[in-house]
Design a protein around this motif. Structure first.
Motif, mmCIF file in Angstrom:
data_model
loop_
_atom_site.group_PDB
_atom_site.id
_atom_site.type_symbol
_atom_site.label_atom_id
_atom_site.label_comp_id
_atom_site.label_asym_id
_atom_site.label_seq_id
_atom_site.Cartn_x
_atom_site.Cartn_y
_atom_site.Cartn_z
ATOM 1 N N HIS A 134 33.737 -25.915 -5.167
ATOM 2 C CA HIS A 134 34.465 -25.982 -3.899
ATOM 3 C C HIS A 134 33.548 -25.564 -2.758
ATOM 4 O O HIS A 134 32.376 -25.218 -2.953
ATOM 5 C CB HIS A 134 35.738 -25.141 -3.959
ATOM 6 C CG HIS A 134 35.520 -23.728 -4.413
ATOM 7 N ND1 HIS A 134 34.690 -22.841 -3.761
ATOM 8 C CD2 HIS A 134 36.033 -23.048 -5.479
ATOM 9 C CE1 HIS A 134 34.716 -21.668 -4.376
ATOM 10 N NE2 HIS A 134 35.515 -21.775 -5.426
ATOM 11 N N GLY A 135 34.091 -25.590 -1.558
ATOM 12 C CA GLY A 135 33.275 -25.405 -0.370
ATOM 13 C C GLY A 135 32.667 -24.036 -0.208
ATOM 14 O O GLY A 135 31.755 -23.861 0.620
ATOM 15 N N GLN A 136 33.119 -23.068 -0.963
ATOM 16 C CA GLN A 136 32.539 -21.728 -0.884
ATOM 17 C C GLN A 136 31.380 -21.570 -1.858
ATOM 18 O O GLN A 136 30.354 -20.986 -1.514
ATOM 19 C CB GLN A 136 33.615 -20.685 -1.189
ATOM 20 C CG GLN A 136 33.128 -19.246 -1.144
ATOM 21 C CD GLN A 136 34.289 -18.285 -1.284
ATOM 22 O OE1 GLN A 136 35.200 -18.260 -0.460
ATOM 23 N NE2 GLN A 136 34.270 -17.486 -2.345
ATOM 24 N N ASN A 137 31.522 -22.085 -3.064
ATOM 25 C CA ASN A 137 30.477 -21.940 -4.076
ATOM 26 C C ASN A 137 29.333 -22.926 -3.904
ATOM 27 O O ASN A 137 28.217 -22.668 -4.350
ATOM 28 C CB ASN A 137 31.060 -22.148 -5.484
ATOM 29 C CG ASN A 137 31.883 -20.970 -5.956
ATOM 30 O OD1 ASN A 137 31.871 -19.910 -5.348
ATOM 31 N ND2 ASN A 137 32.602 -21.163 -7.037
ATOM 32 N N LEU A 138 29.617 -24.076 -3.316
ATOM 33 C CA LEU A 138 28.624 -25.148 -3.203
ATOM 34 C C LEU A 138 27.989 -25.126 -1.825
ATOM 35 O O LEU A 138 28.688 -25.111 -0.807
ATOM 36 C CB LEU A 138 29.293 -26.498 -3.449
ATOM 37 C CG LEU A 138 28.341 -27.689 -3.565
ATOM 38 C CD1 LEU A 138 27.481 -27.584 -4.830
ATOM 39 C CD2 LEU A 138 29.113 -29.006 -3.572
ATOM 40 N N LEU A 139 26.659 -25.159 -1.799
ATOM 41 C CA LEU A 139 25.909 -25.223 -0.554
ATOM 42 C C LEU A 139 24.979 -26.419 -0.606
ATOM 43 O O LEU A 139 24.561 -26.866 -1.682
ATOM 44 C CB LEU A 139 25.091 -23.946 -0.327
ATOM 45 C CG LEU A 139 25.891 -22.635 -0.282
ATOM 46 C CD1 LEU A 139 25.908 -21.961 -1.647
ATOM 47 C CD2 LEU A 139 25.317 -21.667 0.763
ATOM 48 N N VAL A 140 24.645 -26.958 0.552
ATOM 49 C CA VAL A 140 23.750 -28.101 0.628
ATOM 50 C C VAL A 140 22.533 -27.712 1.461
ATOM 51 O O VAL A 140 22.646 -27.040 2.488
ATOM 52 C CB VAL A 140 24.467 -29.330 1.223
ATOM 53 C CG1 VAL A 140 25.003 -29.059 2.624
ATOM 54 C CG2 VAL A 140 23.543 -30.548 1.235
ATOM 55 N N VAL A 141 21.360 -28.112 0.975
ATOM 56 C CA VAL A 141 20.115 -27.899 1.716
ATOM 57 C C VAL A 141 19.906 -29.113 2.608
ATOM 58 O O VAL A 141 19.863 -30.254 2.128
ATOM 59 C CB VAL A 141 18.921 -27.720 0.764
ATOM 60 C CG1 VAL A 141 17.631 -27.513 1.562
ATOM 61 C CG2 VAL A 141 19.159 -26.534 -0.173
ATOM 62 N N LEU A 142 19.788 -28.859 3.903
ATOM 63 C CA LEU A 142 19.592 -29.927 4.878
ATOM 64 C C LEU A 142 18.158 -29.919 5.381
ATOM 65 O O LEU A 142 17.542 -28.860 5.542
ATOM 66 C CB LEU A 142 20.530 -29.730 6.077
ATOM 67 C CG LEU A 142 22.030 -29.664 5.799
ATOM 68 C CD1 LEU A 142 22.778 -29.422 7.097
ATOM 69 C CD2 LEU A 142 22.517 -30.948 5.131
ATOM 70 N N SER A 143 17.649 -31.106 5.649
ATOM 71 C CA SER A 143 16.352 -31.212 6.299
ATOM 72 C C SER A 143 16.462 -30.710 7.731
ATOM 73 O O SER A 143 17.564 -30.459 8.247
ATOM 74 C CB SER A 143 15.882 -32.660 6.295
ATOM 75 O OG SER A 143 16.677 -33.430 7.205
ATOM 76 N N ALA A 144 15.337 -30.603 8.393
ATOM 77 C CA ALA A 144 15.348 -30.157 9.791
ATOM 78 C C ALA A 144 16.176 -31.090 10.662
ATOM 79 O O ALA A 144 16.743 -30.666 11.679
ATOM 80 C CB ALA A 144 13.921 -30.073 10.313
ATOM 81 N N ALA A 145 16.311 -32.355 10.264
ATOM 82 C CA ALA A 145 17.100 -33.320 11.028
ATOM 83 C C ALA A 145 18.539 -33.431 10.549
ATOM 84 O O ALA A 145 19.328 -34.164 11.140
ATOM 85 C CB ALA A 145 16.438 -34.690 10.969
ATOM 86 N N GLY A 146 18.887 -32.735 9.455
ATOM 87 C CA GLY A 146 20.268 -32.733 8.987
ATOM 88 C C GLY A 146 20.556 -33.593 7.781
ATOM 89 O O GLY A 146 21.713 -33.712 7.378
ATOM 90 N N ALA A 147 19.551 -34.198 7.162
ATOM 91 C CA ALA A 147 19.793 -35.036 5.984
ATOM 92 C C ALA A 147 20.040 -34.151 4.760
ATOM 93 O O ALA A 147 19.341 -33.158 4.549
ATOM 94 C CB ALA A 147 18.588 -35.940 5.733
ATOM 95 N N PRO A 148 21.039 -34.484 3.908
ATOM 96 C CA PRO A 148 21.282 -33.698 2.692
ATOM 97 C C PRO A 148 20.189 -33.966 1.660
ATOM 98 O O PRO A 148 19.948 -35.115 1.277
ATOM 99 C CB PRO A 148 22.649 -34.201 2.216
ATOM 100 C CG PRO A 148 22.782 -35.574 2.796
ATOM 101 C CD PRO A 148 22.025 -35.570 4.082
ATOM 102 N N LEU A 149 19.542 -32.882 1.199
ATOM 103 C CA LEU A 149 18.395 -33.015 0.307
ATOM 104 C C LEU A 149 18.708 -32.620 -1.128
ATOM 105 O O LEU A 149 18.339 -33.308 -2.073
ATOM 106 C CB LEU A 149 17.235 -32.155 0.816
ATOM 107 C CG LEU A 149 16.730 -32.453 2.231
ATOM 108 C CD1 LEU A 149 15.657 -31.443 2.616
ATOM 109 C CD2 LEU A 149 16.199 -33.878 2.317
ATOM 110 N N ARG A 150 19.360 -31.473 -1.314
ATOM 111 C CA ARG A 150 19.657 -30.947 -2.643
ATOM 112 C C ARG A 150 20.755 -29.917 -2.505
ATOM 113 O O ARG A 150 21.177 -29.582 -1.401
ATOM 114 C CB ARG A 150 18.398 -30.353 -3.293
ATOM 115 C CG ARG A 150 17.725 -29.271 -2.495
ATOM 116 C CD ARG A 150 16.330 -28.940 -3.050
ATOM 117 N NE ARG A 150 15.671 -27.905 -2.253
ATOM 118 C CZ ARG A 150 15.000 -28.142 -1.139
ATOM 119 N NH1 ARG A 150 14.902 -29.384 -0.677
ATOM 120 N NH2 ARG A 150 14.445 -27.145 -0.464
#
Length: 504
Positions: A373-389
């Motif tokens: 869910h939205g608390q346990n899961l985090l997304v790594v964004l590039s400097a421009a905001g693209a989802p990476l991992r």
């Protein structure tokens, strides 16, 4: 229409005493907060198997609920994936209600009284949370994005996107909410309770700075010290609260998960002795499984955990998710994406869904269902905001299939029995309910937007049994209101929502 609930009035009176400068903003936020909670409650009435609802009938842009006692509830059509506060008024027979607490009180169904009080507290606390926000700043440009763990988590002002008790904090005074709620941006001084080492269960490496000879210093939330332990504590660790309230980020250090024996949303937030005992093994297992996913998933490691003979006095130290970000990258809890500019662009949502579903389903095939869910899961964004991992934290509620692990030649670790199941329904409920019905749905904000994002992602997935279930079957989600009004039922209760891939 009825007058505002007594809970709101009580909070208003206390706020006037402790922070009078916020009173005007609190009053202005009250109608919107009521609508936000009422919208979540109406979703539950429309889609959960509540025993006192005998039938449902759509009427174009409306919905009529027939109650078992002959009364009728009427309101707007309910999109189960919608997150805005679109329900302003519902009618119980001829009476109009804009207050969820008074509506639940007058419904007078089994176990409704206690839940009504929670709804009133949720609406009042939500108004308080909104009132305490700084002036709005642009969120679409990377230059405006927070650089700290807690800066992102402070943006999650409204709490759970679908739970009517999204901001319910019973037992917390207004002063305590202002002092400890992450949305208010406080610094919290964690207490330190000395306990003889031979009276503690310790796993992992308990740090030297939290030892004093043969005594361990256990971090304690100040609310827990005052209301549960009822003892003064030496203040020792300044930290910033995260969205779970009981987990705090030490600047430059780890995240500290504390015991907090209060009911927040649905659960009492203590730390079981068994979970402390298993924490090192669970952490190691999660990181080993994540290493099989080509760098697309990281699991924050547990550094150390301690239980001093009771769930009321325990703590877990975890890596900060920022450990897994390169310079210039951002690590963002998915719950914070609802107010994040690119999250509203269809192409961004599709890219994020491809990443999240691909990772979640690959891990499920190996034998692990994340509660993503939205608390346990985090997304790594590039400097421009693209989802990476992705980064995942807190493995306490995952489900693990020994049979699937064995099929892939993976040894079954020594995990708590409650985590183990080979039931595909239980495994899919855990992942689909949290990731699709929670994280992705809330990021999309509506059934149509969710279906669009999922359609692109699902086309690229191999046709496994799990993927076919996601494509063809209704979507399982927790029956959050049924759980809160069913005190005799232990554990999770479930319902099924229309598959967003079939919309239209």
């Amino acid at each position: 229409m009825r007058r505002p609930s007594s809970t709101e009035a009580e909070v208003a009176d206390e706020l006037a005493a402790v922070r009078p400068a916020l009173s005007g903003r609190f009053d202005a936020e009250r109608p919107g907060a009521r609508a936000a909670v009422l919208s979540r409650l109406w979703r539950a009435f429309a889609h959960e198997p509540l025993p006192w609802i005998a039938g449902r009938e759509g009427t174009g842009d409306g919905l009529v609920l027939r109650l078992a006692d002959g009364r009728r509830l009427t309101g707007p059509a309910a999109d189960p994936y919608r997150t805005d506060a679109y329900v302003r008024v519902v009618h119980l027979d001829e009476a109009a209600y804009d207050d969820p607490e008074r509506l639940m009180t007058d419904l007078a169904v089994p176990h409704s009284a206690g839940f009504a009080a929670e709804l009133g507290h949720s609406a009042a606390s939500l108004a308080l949370s909104r009132a305490g926000q700084p002036p709005a700043v642009p969120r679409d440009h990377p230059d405006e994005w927070p650089l700290s763990d807690w800066g992102w988590e402070r943006r999650v002002v409204d709490g759970h996107p679908y739970h009517p008790g999204c901001r319910s904090r019973p037992g917390f005074s207004v002063a305590e909410q202002l002092a400890y709620g992450p949305e208010h941006g406080p610094v919290v001084e964690l207490g330190l309770v000395p306990v003889p080492a031979d009276e503690c269960l310790v796993t992992g490496a308990w740090p030297r700075e939290l030892r004093d000879g043969r005594t361990l210093l256990v971090p304690v939330h100040p609310w827990q010290a005052a209301h549960v332990l009822k003892r003064p504590c030496e203040q020792g660790i300044p930290a910033r609260p995260l969205m779970s309230l009981r987990t705090l980020a030490v600047p430059g250090g780890p995240h500290v998960k504390t015991a907090l024996s209060a009911r927040l949303t649905s659960s009492v937030r203590d730390i079981s002795v068994a979970s402390v005992g298993a924490s090192a093994d669970v952490s190691r297992f999660g990181q080993e499984l994540a290493a099989r996913l080509d760098g697309l998933l990281h699991v924050t490691g547990t550094l150390g955990a301690v239980a001093a003979g009771s769930p009321d006095l325990a703590a877990v130290l975890r890596e900060s998710p920022r450990t897994y970000a390169a310079p210039g990258e951002h690590v963002v809890p998915v719950a914070a994406l609802a107010g994040f500019g690119p999250a509203w662009a269809p192409q961004w949502r599709a890219a994020f869904a491809r990443l999240a579903l691909g990772v979640g389903l690959r891990l499920l095939e190996l034998g692990v269902a994340l509660e993503a869910h939205g608390q346990n899961l985090l997304v790594v964004l590039s400097a421009a905001g693209a989802p990476l991992r992705l980064v995942y934290r807190d493995l306490a509620d995952i489900r693990v299939s020994p049979a699937r692990l064995a099929r892939h030649g993976i040894a079954v670790p020594d995990l708590p029995a409650r985590m183990l199941t080979d039931d595909p329904v239980a495994l899919r409920r855990k992942l689909f309910g949290s990731l699709v019905g929670g994280a992705l749905a809330a990021t999309a904000g509506s059934g149509a937007a969710l279906g669009e994002a999922l359609a692109d992602a699902v086309r690229e997935l191999p046709p496994t049994a799990d993927v076919l279930a996601l494509r063809e079957e209704p979507l399982p989600v927790k029956s959050l209101t049924l759980m809160r009004t069913s005190p005799a039922s232990a554990g999770d209760l479930w319902t099924e929502l229309p598959n967003p891939l079939h919309a239209g």
